[in-house]
Design a protein around this motif. Structure first.
Motif, short mmCIF file in Angstrom:
data_model
loop_
_atom_site.label_atom_id
_atom_site.label_comp_id
_atom_site.label_asym_id
_atom_site.label_seq_id
_atom_site.Cartn_x
_atom_site.Cartn_y
_atom_site.Cartn_z
N LEU A 272 -0.57 -4.24 -13.78
CA LEU A 272 -0.08 -5.11 -12.71
C LEU A 272 0.36 -4.29 -11.49
O LEU A 272 0.04 -4.63 -10.34
N LEU A 273 1.10 -3.22 -11.74
CA LEU A 273 1.54 -2.36 -10.64
C LEU A 273 0.36 -1.81 -9.86
O LEU A 273 0.35 -1.80 -8.63
N ALA A 274 -0.66 -1.35 -10.60
CA ALA A 274 -1.80 -0.69 -9.97
C ALA A 274 -2.87 -1.68 -9.51
O ALA A 274 -3.82 -1.29 -8.83
N GLY A 275 -2.76 -2.93 -9.90
CA GLY A 275 -3.84 -3.89 -9.61
C GLY A 275 -5.12 -3.49 -10.32
O GLY A 275 -6.22 -3.66 -9.79
N ALA A 276 -4.99 -2.96 -11.53
CA ALA A 276 -6.14 -2.45 -12.29
C ALA A 276 -6.79 -3.60 -13.06
O ALA A 276 -6.37 -3.93 -14.18
N GLN A 277 -7.78 -4.24 -12.43
CA GLN A 277 -8.47 -5.40 -13.01
C GLN A 277 -7.47 -6.50 -13.36
O GLN A 277 -7.73 -7.33 -14.24
N THR A 278 -6.35 -6.51 -12.69
CA THR A 278 -5.26 -7.45 -12.94
C THR A 278 -4.55 -7.70 -11.63
O THR A 278 -3.99 -6.75 -11.09
N TRP B 275 -7.35 0.68 -3.37
CA TRP B 275 -6.91 -0.43 -2.51
C TRP B 275 -5.75 -0.02 -1.60
O TRP B 275 -5.52 -0.67 -0.58
N THR B 276 -5.06 1.08 -1.94
CA THR B 276 -3.94 1.50 -1.09
C THR B 276 -4.42 2.30 0.12
O THR B 276 -3.63 2.60 1.01
N ARG C 120 0.83 -1.21 0.00
CA ARG C 120 0.00 0.00 0.00
C ARG C 120 0.86 1.26 0.00
O ARG C 120 0.50 2.27 -0.61
N GLU C 121 1.97 1.23 0.72
CA GLU C 121 2.80 2.42 0.83
C GLU C 121 3.30 2.88 -0.53
O GLU C 121 3.19 4.05 -0.88
N ARG C 122 3.86 1.93 -1.28
CA ARG C 122 4.41 2.29 -2.59
C ARG C 122 3.36 2.24 -3.70
O ARG C 122 3.63 2.61 -4.83
N GLY C 123 2.17 1.74 -3.37
CA GLY C 123 1.14 1.63 -4.40
C GLY C 123 1.47 0.58 -5.44
O GLY C 123 1.10 0.70 -6.60
N VAL C 124 2.16 -0.47 -5.01
CA VAL C 124 2.53 -1.54 -5.95
C VAL C 124 1.77 -2.81 -5.58
O VAL C 124 2.02 -3.40 -4.53
N PHE C 125 0.86 -3.21 -6.44
CA PHE C 125 0.16 -4.46 -6.16
C PHE C 125 1.02 -5.64 -6.55
O PHE C 125 1.31 -6.50 -5.75
N ALA C 126 1.45 -5.69 -7.81
CA ALA C 126 2.30 -6.81 -8.27
C ALA C 126 3.53 -6.26 -8.98
O ALA C 126 3.49 -5.19 -9.58
N ASP C 127 4.60 -7.03 -8.90
CA ASP C 127 5.85 -6.65 -9.55
C ASP C 127 5.85 -7.23 -10.97
O ASP C 127 5.96 -8.45 -11.15
N PRO C 128 5.74 -6.37 -11.98
CA PRO C 128 5.61 -6.88 -13.36
C PRO C 128 6.80 -7.73 -13.80
O PRO C 128 6.65 -8.60 -14.66
N ALA C 129 7.96 -7.51 -13.16
CA ALA C 129 9.14 -8.29 -13.55
C ALA C 129 8.99 -9.76 -13.16
O ALA C 129 9.72 -10.62 -13.65
N LYS C 130 8.03 -10.04 -12.27
CA LYS C 130 7.85 -11.41 -11.78
C LYS C 130 6.57 -12.06 -12.31
O LYS C 130 6.10 -13.06 -11.78
N VAL C 131 6.02 -11.45 -13.34
CA VAL C 131 4.83 -12.00 -14.00
C VAL C 131 5.18 -12.17 -15.46
O VAL C 131 5.68 -11.23 -16.08
N TYR D 261 -9.56 10.34 0.01
CA TYR D 261 -9.57 9.24 -0.95
C TYR D 261 -8.68 9.57 -2.15
O TYR D 261 -7.97 8.72 -2.68
N ARG D 262 -8.79 10.83 -2.59
CA ARG D 262 -8.11 11.26 -3.81
C ARG D 262 -6.60 11.04 -3.73
O ARG D 262 -5.95 10.77 -4.74
N ARG D 263 -6.07 11.16 -2.51
CA ARG D 263 -4.63 10.95 -2.36
C ARG D 263 -4.22 9.52 -2.74
O ARG D 263 -3.06 9.24 -2.98
N HIS D 264 -5.18 8.61 -2.81
CA HIS D 264 -4.87 7.21 -3.13
C HIS D 264 -5.22 6.84 -4.58
O HIS D 264 -5.01 5.71 -5.00
N ALA D 265 -5.73 7.79 -5.34
CA ALA D 265 -6.12 7.49 -6.72
C ALA D 265 -4.89 7.12 -7.56
O ALA D 265 -3.83 7.77 -7.45
N SER D 266 -5.01 6.09 -8.38
CA SER D 266 -3.94 5.73 -9.31
C SER D 266 -4.30 6.21 -10.70
O SER D 266 -5.08 5.56 -11.41
N VAL D 267 -3.73 7.35 -11.07
CA VAL D 267 -3.98 7.89 -12.41
C VAL D 267 -3.37 6.96 -13.46
O VAL D 267 -3.95 6.73 -14.53
#
Lengths: 463, 463
Positions: free
Chosen positions: B75-81, B24-25, A186-197, B300-306
């Motif tokens: 993947l980084l954002a967890g955007a439907q993935t 989610w963050t 949550r801190e870095r806003g990284v759900f998954a590491d694309p290098a590992k997918v 909430y807006r502080r957590h938005a992933s543009v």
């Protein structure tokens, strides 16, 4: 006497009459309520109380329309007709249990590997690793008609398709996401590491995929793999893929031949004897004393549907048994081409001779099935189970329901404590996914074919 | 002011980031727990407490890999993935609710009608008539790659396939079993009357079936039919088949044009204005006072992933927005060929000019989505909903989650009572299946195309 721990699954189907045809007409039977969520949840809770490893849910696509040339008898008897989808039952039952696993039958012939892989991953997530897949390639011509064709493809060819299908799903389950790909940071806003997918590529004879698996890694990745094929090609498929095999019949010696053959073939492919657990289908009628069990069997027997059993068996062997006179000899010969039944019937070169009269008597005593139940006191049932474990070389049993849920409740209340007293049955569940419970590891062992599609494992594509 | 009862669905997906990317963050967001049974059951219980009609579960087969030429941003954002299967969620949530319905998205392109019909019948049985199907024909090239092809078939052709598919499933659901076919007669040992079960035959351009439907009649038979197509061909499909349509966007006037057009077309086919209920997708940030709502929105807006929003939008329109400079003009033109987005982007003949800078600002304010949430006190939110109902000519809303489950809990705790006080929202559920609740009848009305495949209805095959 063996001290091997006996493994138990229940065997069921999302329908009224599964194997013991006619039992739904018994006043205490609840199977006509198969469309209720509570019916399935109650069953699951009972099984977990009895420390069953799993509930194995059969499926068949098509109708039993060989007997008397149509589906009428199956409809009258409710013999696997109507038949609802099995896969949506697993999450309902998972919601009220913690350990019980679910072995779901899915015929891969009509599925897209990319989507089926996601469905099983989803179930493995939701159940926390309690999902298994019984891999089936289908056998009813009526299914082909339901799906737009006239006949199913050749039996051996179906297994070639299945091998290709399995390669795709292994790549998706085992090879697309690293274990540490998902960070949920949550801190870095990284759900998954694309290098590992990574993208999975497959150009097989039947399936092509060039995609990332849609699901993140689930507890087991590859679901626990079941298979029930008994033909030569089916056994080869089982030796390559299956972790649990299911054998059916009334002859433990004949089962033992199949089980040992599958294990031998698996070992030739670098797997170990213990990598495959075998389960024999049985039904049990038990009560505190032998006399009470015999009375119960006699009472159940009055509800057996011999017609339903004949409709089921005729479809299994592809032969309309209504065309034979009661005492006309019918010969059985071994036939490798049938996925489900061990024998086909023909008038030529019989290994064994049957009559419809004999079958009818057998099916009445079998409570609507060809196979007789084990009838006796808990101690007598336990004795027979122990004998079967040794003779058939199996690890446990798939308990076929007769009057339901009574027959399952009886087994849990009477036979399970007897087996526990003998030191033959666990007294508590181990933790972890079903593969952990059965094999000591949540993931496929490295020597399993599926594991070869992990990154860096080096695909054994030349095999 | 309208006194029309406002209908509410929740809108969700079996993934982390659905529409409001990045939420989610937020420390209070639970969507990263989407693989837990309890997460979904808690949501369902909250929705039923708020008397929501249904939970609509989106799905998309494929990855968002247009932006920056790959799936990395999604993947980084967890955007439907990653994205799990939606259909297995319905039975889990049905087990803990009594009235809430489930609209499940299934792309028919990759399904067998004979088997999908059984799956929906099974769910309709288990949920007691609380299942809907959001009919989708798919739109991502990445899905085609996952399924062995290179490109999806032409958009209009997909709808022709869909029409043929629908004819098969209508025949199975409506035409195969009479209402009184199943007797469950224990005394006579008759489960179903074969004279009231009939084989369905279909030889269409894309699908052929010659089979009895595998499932007995469920409460609704045909599940409640949703559709979200906005293209010309999509609207024609909706007018023929849909009972609920879902419109998306930030402009109620533009939505109203689509809704009225679908209703007009439906009426031309003999359906009624009220046979179609329309739902607008909205997100809401509410709190007891306007100031608190604005503070919550800012938080909430502080957590938005543009970035997540750009990855999602680039895939929706098939254009890599990373290739444009921040202030480079981008023109939008209406494009009928896209099933999901209302616009496509091109540099030629723009109807409207945008920039990436403008989109980024819009997506930040939109909490990771292009569309701004309604922000305000319960009274202000209710005022806006009433305005939308009139301007967009919709019957209700699909509530998009932002921070979850907080945003849904806030709506239930604050906005629902406000609407109830105004007489615009039910204070109790009606009984019966979801179609009964919405349209006063559990089955398709006789004037719906699907009803023409009932025995004796006379197929309107010439249409």
């Amino acid at each position: 006497m063996t001290k091997k721990q006996i493994r138990m699954n229940a065997f069921d189907m999302n329908c009224v009459g599964h194997i013991s045809h006619g039992m739904w007409t018994h006043p205490r039977d609840r199977s006509a309520h198969y469309t209720d969520i509570a019916y399935w949840q109650n069953l699951a809770v009972t099984l977990e109380k009895g420390l069953f490893d799993g509930l194995f849910i059969a499926d068949i696509i098509g109708l039993y329309d060989v007997y008397k040339g149509g589906p009428e008898t199956a409809l009258l008897a409710g013999a696997q007709t109507p038949l609802n989808d099995p896969i949506v039952l697993a999450p309902i039952m998972a919601a009220v249990t913690k350990h019980l696993a679910f072995g779901i039958t899915v015929n891969l012939t009509y599925e897209q590997p990319y989507l089926l892989a996601r469905r099983f991953s989803t179930l493995d997530h939701l159940t926390r690793g309690r999902i298994g897949w019984n891999i089936v390639t289908g056998y009813l011509d009526s299914a082909a008609r339901g799906l737009g064709g006239d006949k199913l493809p050749n039996h051996d060819a179906r297994y070639d398709v299945a091998d290709d299908f399995m390669e795709v799903v292994y790549k998706l389950w085992e090879g697309s996401w690293d274990d540490d790909a998902v960070l949920r940071d949550r801190e870095r806003g990284v759900f998954a590491d694309p290098a590992k997918v990574r993208r999975v590529t497959h150009r097989g004879p039947h399936y092509a995929v060039d995609a990332i698996h849609l699901s993140e890694p689930s507890p087991q990745r590859t679901p626990l793999l079941y298979q029930a094929g008994s033909s030569d090609r089916g056994r080869r498929f089982a030796a390559d893929h299956a972790e649990c095999i299911f054998v059916n019949g009334w002859n433990p010696k004949a089962m033992g031949v199949i089980v040992r053959d599958v294990r031998r073939r698996a070992m030739e492919s670098g797997r170990r004897h213990d990598d495959i657990k075998a389960f024999a289908g049985i039904s049990v009628v038990t009560a505190p004393t032998e006399a009470e069990a015999r009375d119960k069997h006699a009472e159940y027997r009055r509800h057996a549907s011999v017609e339903g059993a004949l409709a089921h068996f005729s479809a299994s062997i592809g032969l309309d048994l209504s065309r034979y006179g009661l005492d006309e000899p019918i010969g059985f010969v071994k036939n490798d081409a049938n996925n489900s039944a061990l024998e086909a019937i023909t008038k030529r070169s019989p290994d064994k001779v049957w009559t419809v009269r004999g079958l009818r008597e057998q099916m009445a005593a079998g409570l609507g099935s060809r196979h007789p139940p084990i009838v006796g006191s808990p101690s007598q049932v336990a004795d027979q189970l122990v004998d079967w474990i040794e003779e058939a070389d199996v690890d446990g049993f798939n308990l076929i329901r007769t009057v339901t849920p009574e027959s399952v409740e009886d087994f849990v209340a009477l036979v399970v404590p007897e087996l526990q007293n003998r030191g033959l049955y666990k007294t508590a569940y181990e933790d972890g996914p079903i593969r952990q419970k059965l094999f000591g590891t949540p993931r496929l062992p490295a020597r399993h074919r599926g594991a070869s599609f992990r990154p860096g494992a080096g695909h054994r594509a030349a095999e």
